[in-house]
Write a protein that holds these residues in place. Structure first.
Motif, PDB file in Angstrom:
ATOM      1  N   ARG A  16       0.579 -11.231  -3.005  1.00 38.58           N
ATOM      2  CA  ARG A  16      -0.510 -12.061  -2.474  1.00 38.58           C
ATOM      3  C   ARG A  16      -0.263 -13.537  -2.741  1.00 38.58           C
ATOM      4  O   ARG A  16      -1.139 -14.356  -2.566  1.00 38.58           O
ATOM      5  CB  ARG A  16      -1.842 -11.612  -3.074  1.00 38.58           C
ATOM      6  CG  ARG A  16      -2.350 -10.318  -2.480  1.00 38.58           C
ATOM      7  CD  ARG A  16      -3.165  -9.518  -3.472  1.00 38.58           C
ATOM      8  NE  ARG A  16      -2.312  -8.949  -4.509  1.00 38.58           N
ATOM      9  CZ  ARG A  16      -2.770  -8.344  -5.593  1.00 38.58           C
ATOM     10  NH1 ARG A  16      -4.047  -8.222  -5.780  1.00 38.58           N
ATOM     11  NH2 ARG A  16      -1.932  -7.859  -6.488  1.00 38.58           N
ATOM     12  N   VAL A  18       3.744  -2.993   5.375  1.00 41.90           N
ATOM     13  CA  VAL A  18       2.401  -2.578   4.931  1.00 41.90           C
ATOM     14  C   VAL A  18       2.526  -1.634   3.747  1.00 41.90           C
ATOM     15  O   VAL A  18       1.875  -1.818   2.707  1.00 41.90           O
ATOM     16  CB  VAL A  18       1.622  -1.912   6.085  1.00 41.90           C
ATOM     17  CG1 VAL A  18       0.315  -1.348   5.574  1.00 41.90           C
ATOM     18  CG2 VAL A  18       1.373  -2.900   7.200  1.00 41.90           C
ATOM     19  N   GLN A  37       3.760  -3.426   0.442  1.00 36.45           N
ATOM     20  CA  GLN A  37       2.775  -4.263  -0.247  1.00 36.45           C
ATOM     21  C   GLN A  37       1.652  -3.428  -0.827  1.00 36.45           C
ATOM     22  O   GLN A  37       1.183  -3.679  -1.937  1.00 36.45           O
ATOM     23  CB  GLN A  37       2.207  -5.300   0.722  1.00 36.45           C
ATOM     24  CG  GLN A  37       3.260  -6.268   1.186  1.00 36.45           C
ATOM     25  CD  GLN A  37       2.703  -7.293   2.135  1.00 36.45           C
ATOM     26  OE1 GLN A  37       2.051  -8.238   1.745  1.00 36.45           O
ATOM     27  NE2 GLN A  37       2.945  -7.102   3.414  1.00 36.45           N
ATOM     28  N   TRP A  38       1.228  -2.405  -0.077  1.00 40.07           N
ATOM     29  CA  TRP A  38       0.121  -1.572  -0.558  1.00 40.07           C
ATOM     30  C   TRP A  38       0.591  -0.733  -1.744  1.00 40.07           C
ATOM     31  O   TRP A  38      -0.057  -0.698  -2.778  1.00 40.07           O
ATOM     32  CB  TRP A  38      -0.368  -0.689   0.597  1.00 40.07           C
ATOM     33  CG  TRP A  38      -1.192   0.472   0.161  1.00 40.07           C
ATOM     34  CD1 TRP A  38      -2.499   0.449  -0.243  1.00 40.07           C
ATOM     35  CD2 TRP A  38      -0.764   1.834   0.073  1.00 40.07           C
ATOM     36  NE1 TRP A  38      -2.900   1.701  -0.580  1.00 40.07           N
ATOM     37  CE2 TRP A  38      -1.865   2.578  -0.395  1.00 40.07           C
ATOM     38  CE3 TRP A  38       0.433   2.493   0.357  1.00 40.07           C
ATOM     39  CZ2 TRP A  38      -1.790   3.953  -0.594  1.00 40.07           C
ATOM     40  CZ3 TRP A  38       0.500   3.851   0.161  1.00 40.07           C
ATOM     41  CH2 TRP A  38      -0.600   4.576  -0.306  1.00 40.07           C
ATOM     42  N   TRP A  39       1.750  -0.088  -1.628  1.00 43.37           N
ATOM     43  CA  TRP A  39       2.167   0.842  -2.662  1.00 43.37           C
ATOM     44  C   TRP A  39       2.546   0.114  -3.953  1.00 43.37           C
ATOM     45  O   TRP A  39       2.171   0.524  -5.038  1.00 43.37           O
ATOM     46  CB  TRP A  39       3.349   1.692  -2.177  1.00 43.37           C
ATOM     47  CG  TRP A  39       3.651   2.808  -3.113  1.00 43.37           C
ATOM     48  CD1 TRP A  39       2.944   3.958  -3.272  1.00 43.37           C
ATOM     49  CD2 TRP A  39       4.721   2.859  -4.055  1.00 43.37           C
ATOM     50  NE1 TRP A  39       3.510   4.729  -4.254  1.00 43.37           N
ATOM     51  CE2 TRP A  39       4.604   4.085  -4.757  1.00 43.37           C
ATOM     52  CE3 TRP A  39       5.768   2.000  -4.385  1.00 43.37           C
ATOM     53  CZ2 TRP A  39       5.490   4.460  -5.751  1.00 43.37           C
ATOM     54  CZ3 TRP A  39       6.652   2.383  -5.370  1.00 43.37           C
ATOM     55  CH2 TRP A  39       6.511   3.608  -6.045  1.00 43.37           C
ATOM     56  N   ASN A  60       1.681  -3.048  -5.082  1.00 46.05           N
ATOM     57  CA  ASN A  60       0.659  -3.849  -5.752  1.00 46.05           C
ATOM     58  C   ASN A  60      -0.660  -3.120  -5.959  1.00 46.05           C
ATOM     59  O   ASN A  60      -1.481  -3.559  -6.750  1.00 46.05           O
ATOM     60  CB  ASN A  60       0.402  -5.151  -4.985  1.00 46.05           C
ATOM     61  CG  ASN A  60       1.428  -6.226  -5.346  1.00 46.05           C
ATOM     62  OD1 ASN A  60       1.271  -7.377  -5.021  1.00 46.05           O
ATOM     63  ND2 ASN A  60       2.483  -5.827  -6.033  1.00 46.05           N
ATOM     64  N   ALA A  61      -0.895  -2.023  -5.238  1.00 48.17           N
ATOM     65  CA  ALA A  61      -2.178  -1.340  -5.372  1.00 48.17           C
ATOM     66  C   ALA A  61      -2.032   0.065  -5.930  1.00 48.17           C
ATOM     67  O   ALA A  61      -3.006   0.629  -6.418  1.00 48.17           O
ATOM     68  CB  ALA A  61      -2.895  -1.284  -4.023  1.00 48.17           C
ATOM     69  N   PHE A 109      -5.261  -4.577  -2.425  1.00 47.26           N
ATOM     70  CA  PHE A 109      -4.591  -4.658  -1.130  1.00 47.26           C
ATOM     71  C   PHE A 109      -5.613  -5.049  -0.081  1.00 47.26           C
ATOM     72  O   PHE A 109      -6.695  -4.484  -0.023  1.00 47.26           O
ATOM     73  CB  PHE A 109      -3.948  -3.327  -0.742  1.00 47.26           C
ATOM     74  CG  PHE A 109      -3.260  -3.405   0.593  1.00 47.26           C
ATOM     75  CD1 PHE A 109      -2.041  -4.039   0.709  1.00 47.26           C
ATOM     76  CD2 PHE A 109      -3.855  -2.889   1.736  1.00 47.26           C
ATOM     77  CE1 PHE A 109      -1.407  -4.148   1.943  1.00 47.26           C
ATOM     78  CE2 PHE A 109      -3.229  -2.998   2.974  1.00 47.26           C
ATOM     79  CZ  PHE A 109      -2.004  -3.625   3.063  1.00 47.26           C
ATOM     80  N   LEU A 111      -5.643  -6.786   4.198  1.00 52.22           N
ATOM     81  CA  LEU A 111      -4.745  -7.140   5.303  1.00 52.22           C
ATOM     82  C   LEU A 111      -4.439  -8.639   5.416  1.00 52.22           C
ATOM     83  O   LEU A 111      -3.287  -9.003   5.591  1.00 52.22           O
ATOM     84  CB  LEU A 111      -5.277  -6.586   6.618  1.00 52.22           C
ATOM     85  CG  LEU A 111      -4.945  -5.100   6.834  1.00 52.22           C
ATOM     86  CD1 LEU A 111      -5.563  -4.611   8.113  1.00 52.22           C
ATOM     87  CD2 LEU A 111      -3.441  -4.865   6.854  1.00 52.22           C
ATOM     88  N   ALA A 164      -1.622  -9.890   3.585  1.00 58.29           N
ATOM     89  CA  ALA A 164      -0.412  -9.095   3.862  1.00 58.29           C
ATOM     90  C   ALA A 164       0.251  -9.535   5.161  1.00 58.29           C
ATOM     91  O   ALA A 164       1.392  -9.161   5.421  1.00 58.29           O
ATOM     92  CB  ALA A 164      -0.774  -7.613   3.929  1.00 58.29           C
ATOM     93  N   CYS A 193       4.188  -8.924   6.618  1.00 58.98           N
ATOM     94  CA  CYS A 193       4.264  -7.983   7.751  1.00 58.98           C
ATOM     95  C   CYS A 193       4.996  -8.649   8.906  1.00 58.98           C
ATOM     96  O   CYS A 193       5.879  -8.060   9.534  1.00 58.98           O
ATOM     97  CB  CYS A 193       2.870  -7.575   8.212  1.00 58.98           C
ATOM     98  SG  CYS A 193       2.059  -6.470   7.077  1.00 58.98           S
TER      99      CYS A 193
END
Lengths: 480, 414
Positions: free
Chosen positions: A171, B84, B87-89, B91-92, B105, B107, B110, B114
């Motif tokens: 981020r 996607v 970044q999701w897997w 950091n979250a 997470f 959008l 992101a 992406c």
């Protein structure tokens, strides 16, 4: 028959022969395919480059070695050798990074965006401009890479878990920047190299020594100009251009996010992405003109890189320079209109504070200097246009300096205010980056096809099939 | 160079398989006309070779649009999906990474990555897809053995028909091509592609190099998953070994050779003069159990003070003790059962605590008690007293006799 392709082809013929506006020809003089190949390949084939090439090399090579020396010393001693001190912890390395990334953008703009807009005049300058992109990205990438100080920890930027099993923080605009710049470098390299493959094949087929034959032969990948290959190649070129266009806009937008997403008065503004992109095109075109004017004279390419090309670029410079000037004015307006005392202070400090001299150098070079291009005499005189463009390059470096340093030097606590002074190593590193850029560019001019040979041939009138029988399209195509 | 180009093939050449025949043209128009003628004669395995792309020759040769754009689209969508998921897997899910209270997470932040990965994958797809469909790199091809073919990258145009074409006949095909506007004799080309033409070192290099490149990667992976008794390699040691004295080390600069300096006799550091024993320790005398039963006089015990206590309690204490103080905080709920060594916090409404003097409660928070650590670092003295006041209010609220409520309040509770 693919009528759209034919339509485009015939447009060029009309351009040159019937169009009442009588545009100047893209290739000047009485040239055929053979002489075009010979004149461009001659740059690399002649036994020795011109004397001026050696002179330029004698200047740029020591500077390059200086850069490498500075980097080695930096790695051993740490970033303390630079003038970066609180509160100005982002100083010349970031300024130089943004400056070089901006320079890079003109190459992509010329090769991709002008290609998509079917601006055929780009063909003779796009190769050199793309090369400039690659070399400028090399210089740009060096600065953030060495700014981290301990360069063996650079792998923390890569999307792999570190020794604590932690991943990079997605981020953060700084990580977006890593992805944007490395994607940009990769795509530019692919675009440049793919464009060069047919010309490398020309060099391969004209090679006189075994080493040249093998070296050019490997990089030409066995290209044999088959029409089926050309068909896929052209489709791939179009796709890469279409991908590169939004990419180039995104890269400088993301670079501007490094500033705009942080909550600092003077940085935190929504105008940054378009303003940075306009500035990047502006500085990049100025750099292309600065390089191409001496290069075309040195290597005897005046018939390919004509005054019309240079004039067109100068028109882009005056347009983008005016946009940049508008952005400067709008920043002040928004600071006043925001009613925020911090925002207002940041801008008054920028123009009248301790860095007033840098601000006014920036305004004179970026807003006033390009306005001279309204005069046709100035924008068509190689000497005068180079002078103006050098001013633009200086001004754009100062723009990044002003944005970075004049925002940081006076933060919220007056007791913490400071003034930035560069050290010898700051100066040597910046000069060294120019040396690296020039060295790479000189090597490129000498050993690689400096002009896109096959593309220039394809915009010559002889390159288009005349229409017989079943393909008759109408009059006008038989003009010669 | 061109004069000898059309000499008949050497005898050795004849023993090699026939690749096909090749015709040479001077300009675009002759080539396009010839291509049309070959197309109409029904040949399928043939190609034209030109120094630059000729727009419209696709029609003259009769081939359609390449599949490349579809391939690129698939690559782009793959890039988007990878971005996607990555970044999701990372950091979250794999290592939840809380930064400034931002969602793990979302959008909008992101989008840049992406976008970049979509473009990157598409560009790789375009470049390598083009090479793959064109069967490149192919460093050698029978056509390269035809000397005149070198001019295909300069100023000549060629049309080659392969001997594999079902309609191919050496003489008939030659005759067909000769009837087009050729500028030189139509000749047969022999050769069998790659074999024995490229130097061996080139092939060896192509095999060995990628393997060598894998070595450092393999080395890193091994190092990551193994332990070693050796100390870490320090490239530049000045960050690990700084020019300073570490805690509890010898320092010959001082006569007693101690690095830590004792407090100078008869002095008190700024801000550490704590004369008010009641306020700072919760005691009123020197004895073990001289606990203060009243709040220090310096505090103003009003509603705002208790409200402050509630706020601090909910931040500092409720994680274990729970918001009502019965010991059901989230940490305790999670740890009970999961870790056998966990001792749950006692209820703040236990009999002995209800009767405890306020000074003792203050001391428990300040100095810690049993497994509960000291909170002196997290709380100011005043805030600690505020919490004590709130705990007392909390205790009262949980043990309030029903008959003491006013009728309205009783109705509310019921």
């Amino acid at each position: 028959m693919t009528s759209s392709a034919m339509g485009n082809a015939s447009a060029i013929v009309i351009d040159q022969d019937i169009d009442p506006r009588r545009r100047k020809s893209l290739v000047e003089g009485d040239h055929d395919f053979t002489s075009i190949t010979a004149s461009i390949a001659n740059v690399a084939e002649r036994p020795k480059p011109p004397k001026a090439w050696y002179v330029a090399m004698a200047i740029s090579l020591p500077l390059t070695l200086t850069l490498f020396g500075c980097i080695a010393y930096l790695v051993v001693k740490g970033v303390g050798i630079w003038g970066n001190r609180q509160p100005i912890s982002w100083a010349w390395p970031i300024v130089n990074f943004v400056f070089w990334v901006g320079i890079a953008h003109a190459g992509t703009l010329i090769s991709a965006i002008l290609f998509l807009f079917r601006q055929k005049w780009r063909t003779s300058i796009n190769r050199a401009a793309e090369a400039m992109t690659i070399f400028a990205v090399v210089c740009a990438g060096t600065f953030p890479a060495i700014h981290v100080g301990r360069i063996w920890m650079e792998w923390f930027l890569a999307p792999v878990p570190n020794h604590l099993e932690m991943w990079p923080q997605f981020r953060s605009p700084l990580l977006w920047d890593v992805f944007a710049v490395s994607t940009y470098a990769t795509v530019s390299l692919l675009f440049w190299y793919m464009g060069m493959v047919p010309d490398l094949a020309t060099f391969r087929d004209r090679a006189t020594t075994k080493i040249k034959k093998i070296a050019y032969g490997i990089f030409a990948l066995g290209w044999r100009g088959s029409s089926r290959q050309w068909h896929r190649y052209e489709r791939a070129y179009l796709l890469l251009a279409a991908l590169a266009m939004p990419l180039v806009l995104s890269v400088h937008s993301v670079v501007s996010f490094d500033f705009a997403v942080s909550i600092l008065p003077g940085w935190h503004t929504t105008i940054f992405p378009p303003y940075f992109v306009a500035g990047a095109i502006f500085s990049g075109f100025a750099m292309v003109v600065t390089l191409m004017v001496p290069a075309r004279a040195l290597f005897g390419l005046k018939h390919v890189v004509t005054l019309r090309h240079l004039e067109n670029m100068n028109k882009v410079i005056v347009a983008t320079g005016t946009m940049v000037g508008y952005a400067y004015a709008m920043e002040f307006f928004i600071a006043w209109y925001s009613g925020s005392q911090y925002e207002q202070f940041a801008f008054i400090n920028r123009a009248l504070g301790p860095y007033w001299w840098a601000y006014w150098i920036m305004v004179s070079c970026n807003v006033i200097a390009p306005q001279f291009f309204w005069f046709k005499k100035i924008r068509t005189s190689p000497l005068l246009m180079v002078i103006v463009c050098i001013f633009v390059n200086i001004g754009m470096w100062f723009e990044r300096f002003v944005i970075t340093v004049s925002t940081l030097n006076r933060d919220f606590l007056p007791s913490a205010w400071g003034y930035f002074s560069p050290t010898l190593f700051d100066i040597l590193t910046l000069c060294g980056s120019f040396g690296l850029f020039m060295t790479l560019f000189l090597l490129f001019c000498r050993y690689l096809p400096m002009v896109a040979i096959s593309e220039v041939k394809s915009v010559m009138p002889q390159a288009h099939p005349h229409h017989h029988g079943d393909d008759a399209h109408g009059a006008g195509h038989h003009a010669h | 160079m061109n004069a000898k180009a059309h000499s008949p093939a050497a005898p050795a050449e004849r023993t090699r398989p026939l690749y096909g025949v090749i015709a040479e043209y001077k300009d675009v128009d002759s080539l396009v006309a010839a291509a049309r003628k070959v197309r109409d004669a029904g040949y399928t395995r043939w190609d034209t070779h030109t120094p630059f792309p000729i727009h419209g020759i696709e029609g003259a040769m009769g081939f359609g649009m390449t599949r490349l754009p579809w391939f690129v689209l698939c690559c782009g969508l793959t890039g988007l999906t990878v971005a996607v998921l990555l970044q999701w897997w990372t950091n979250a899910v794999d290592y939840p990474f809380l930064i400034s209270g931002k969602p793990l997470f979302a959008l909008p932040p992101a989008i840049p990555i992406c976008f970049e990965l979509t473009v990157l994958f598409s560009a790789f797809g375009t470049f390598f897809g083009m090479l793959g469909l064109n069967k490149l790199p192919m460093l050698h091809h029978p056509l390269f053995e035809h000397e005149a073919f070198k001019r295909v990258t300069d100023d000549r145009f060629f049309l080659a028909i392969e001997s594999q074409d079902p309609k191919f006949g050496l003489e008939s095909t030659k005759a067909l091509l000769a009837s087009t506007g050729v500028c030189a004799d139509v000749v047969a080309v022999h050769g069998n592609g790659d074999k024995g033409v490229l130097p061996n070192w080139m092939k060896n290099f192509a095999i060995v190099m990628p393997i060598l490149l894998l070595v450092p990667l393999a080395w890193i992976v091994t190092a990551r998953h193994s332990t070693s008794p050796k100390t870490r390699l320090q490239v530049i040691p000045d960050m690990d070994q700084q020019l300073k004295f570490r805690n509890q080390t010898r320092n010959v600069f001082f006569a007693d050779q101690r690095n830590e300096r004792p407090r100078v006799e008869g002095t008190i550091p700024r801000g550490l003069l704590r004369e008010d024993q009641h306020y700072y320790t919760g005691k009123t005398g020197p004895g073990e159990s001289d606990w203060a039963t009243k709040f220090p006089a310096a505090l103003s015990l009003d509603e705002a003070f208790v409200a402050r206590g509630r706020e601090r309690f909910n931040i500092t204490c409720a994680a274990c003790h729970g918001q009502t103080g019965v010991g059901d905080g989230l940490v305790s709920q999670r740890a009970t059962g999961k870790y056998p060594s966990w001792i749950p916090p006692i209820s703040l409404h236990a009999e002995n605590l209800l009767a405890q003097p306020v000074g003792q409660t203050f001391s428990s928070i300040r100095n810690g008690i049993r497994t509960m650590p000291s909170y002196a670092q997290q709380l100011t003295v005043e805030d600690t007293w505020a919490i004590v006041a709130y705990v007392k209010a909390l205790q009262k609220s949980q043990a309030f006799p029903v008959e003491k409520l006013s009728p309205e309040e009783r109705q509310k509770v019921q």
